[in-house]
Design an enzyme around this catalytic site. Structure first.
Site, PDB file in Angstrom:
ATOM      1  N   GLU A   1       0.803  -1.127  -0.056  1.00 50.81           N
ATOM      2  CA  GLU A   1       0.052   0.001  -0.085  1.00 50.81           C
ATOM      3  C   GLU A   1       0.834   1.243   0.203  1.00 50.81           C
ATOM      4  O   GLU A   1       0.566   2.187  -0.628  1.00 50.81           O
ATOM      5  CB  GLU A   1      -1.037   0.142   1.184  1.00 50.81           C
ATOM      6  CG  GLU A   1      -2.016  -0.964   1.373  1.00 50.81           C
ATOM      7  CD  GLU A   1      -2.947  -0.962   0.046  1.00 50.81           C
ATOM      8  OE1 GLU A   1      -3.035   0.291  -0.491  1.00 50.81           O
ATOM      9  OE2 GLU A   1      -3.814  -1.786  -0.366  1.00 50.81           O
TER      10      GLU A   1
ATOM     11  N   TYR B   1      -5.479   6.490   5.275  1.00 54.43           N
ATOM     12  CA  TYR B   1      -5.806   5.291   4.248  1.00 54.43           C
ATOM     13  C   TYR B   1      -5.087   4.220   4.621  1.00 54.43           C
ATOM     14  O   TYR B   1      -5.669   3.121   4.674  1.00 54.43           O
ATOM     15  CB  TYR B   1      -5.103   6.015   2.950  1.00 54.43           C
ATOM     16  CG  TYR B   1      -5.360   4.738   1.827  1.00 54.43           C
ATOM     17  CD1 TYR B   1      -6.519   4.453   1.340  1.00 54.43           C
ATOM     18  CD2 TYR B   1      -3.995   4.123   1.517  1.00 54.43           C
ATOM     19  CE1 TYR B   1      -6.325   3.392   0.238  1.00 54.43           C
ATOM     20  CE2 TYR B   1      -4.078   3.121   0.613  1.00 54.43           C
ATOM     21  CZ  TYR B   1      -5.428   2.736   0.197  1.00 54.43           C
ATOM     22  OH  TYR B   1      -5.310   1.566  -0.705  1.00 54.43           O
TER      23      TYR B   1
ATOM     24  N   ASP C   1      -9.745   5.242  -0.960  1.00 57.76           N
ATOM     25  CA  ASP C   1      -8.808   5.507  -2.050  1.00 57.76           C
ATOM     26  C   ASP C   1      -9.358   6.493  -3.053  1.00 57.76           C
ATOM     27  O   ASP C   1     -10.562   6.673  -2.804  1.00 57.76           O
ATOM     28  CB  ASP C   1      -7.845   4.292  -2.484  1.00 57.76           C
ATOM     29  CG  ASP C   1      -8.958   3.773  -3.631  1.00 57.76           C
ATOM     30  OD1 ASP C   1     -10.016   4.032  -3.737  1.00 57.76           O
ATOM     31  OD2 ASP C   1      -8.135   2.715  -4.053  1.00 57.76           O
TER      32      ASP C   1
END
Ligand code: SF4
Length: 336
Positions: A34, A117, A135
């Site tokens: 990520e 996030y 996202d």
């Protein structure tokens, strides 16, 4: 919107993307993937991911590494603070959490560089915690489902939509729900020409009903700043070039560069530079918050003052050091 979770998860079971790095529930792998994939194209990022995982296969190996080596594995990806933060957070995980990842996003946020996030992505994908992962794709889908023109690059929009998506995910498999929302945004609710007629959420989509799809999502326009720099390629008598290490904190922190200085637009345009150095080329390097306009000069090191930490290396040894992407672009243009 009622029934969104059920509808989207059954769509995902049939139409979701098969992405290899998604198979894992290992929080370390999810965290690295990520982090790399933020602000990086998947195709480029995935190569870095595999190389990085091969060298630093777990949090302990990453924590024990030297920062210079971690940066070397990041070279060319840009946004180097991500690599420095990964390294610092790995040490935090080992020292404060016994090498284990906490499950809740609030605790994950204590780790250096882990924001809303990434903390929610780890919490949902690794531990199945009921939280929505916002996202860019998901923000677009939400702006349309809600027909909400709030700018998606504003904190307060993110905060209020987080509450909404957390409500949608409750009672469902959080991994599947979040992957489904991301996939819907990536494959059907695309920026232009969304495939509404095959969208599983069309019935409840406000933008579809109100004809506002073309105006959504909205973004607040940010004024870009431009800064002007002169970079110098300095040669010693052995034809080696001068490089220096940047301070640990700030732009390109901990990376190597060639000597440079920030100048006014006036000096930059006029090409005011130390006598004996010659203009070679000009380029632009784009950061998130500003554009760096660069003019590159070259010449004998004896003509340059003001870089006390300079060291000279043969051109064929450049690859040993971790340079910032902007500097690598300069080397490419110089033919190094
Ligand atoms: S109906 Fe169209 S605009 Fe609405 S979520 Fe589906 S693809 Fe997006």
């Amino acid at each position: 919107m009622s029934g969104i979770g059920k509808k989207i998860i059954s769509w995902y079971a049939e139409q979701g993307r098969e992405l290899s790095w998604r198979e894992t529930k290992d929080p370390y792998k999810i965290w690295i993937a990520e982090t790399i994939l933020q602000q990086t194209r998947i195709q480029q990022g995935i190569q870095y991911y595999y190389r990085f995982m091969e060298r630093f296969p777990d949090v302990v190996m990453l924590a024990e590494a030297e920062q210079d080596e971690v940066l070397k594995y990041w070279e060319g990806l840009g946004y180097y603070s991500r690599a420095r933060n990964l390294h610092a957070a790995a040490r935090q995980l080992v020292e404060d959490f016994g090498g284990n990842f906490p499950h809740h996003h609030d605790q994950l946020m204590l780790l250096k560089g882990v924001g809303p996030y990434t903390s929610r992505a780890i919490s949902s994908f690794a531990f199945g915690q009921a939280t929505g992962v916002l996202d860019g794709n998901v923000m677009r889908v939400m702006s349309r489902l809600l027909s909400d023109p709030s700018p998606i690059n504003e904190q307060k929009t993110r905060k209020s939509w987080q509450l909404i998506i957390d409500d949608w995910v409750a009672g469902h498999d959080s991994r599947d729900f979040n992957h489904a929302m991301m996939d819907l945004g990536a494959t059907i609710c695309t920026p232009t020409n969304p495939g509404c007629l095959i969208c599983p959420l069309m019935d409840g989509c406000k933008a579809y009903k109100e004809g506002t799809i073309g105006f959504l999502p909205q973004k607040k326009k940010l004024k870009r700043k431009v800064r002007y720099f002169q970079f110098v390629i300095l040669y010693n008598e052995k034809d080696e070039i001068g490089i220096q290490k940047r301070p640990e904190k700030g732009l390109w922190g901990g990376l190597y560069e060639v000597p440079n200085r920030e100048v006014s637009l006036h000096s930059w345009e006029k090409g005011e530079i130390t006598k004996g150095l010659h203009f070679h080329h000009e380029l632009k390097h784009v950061f998130t918050h500003f554009d760096m306009m660069i003019k590159v000069y070259e010449g004998p090191a004896a003509h340059w003052e003001g870089s006390p930490n300079i060291q000279f290396i043969p051109i064929d040894k450049i690859s040993i050091f971790a340079f910032a992407k902007g500097v690598l672009k300069i080397f490419e243009r110089m033919g190094f």
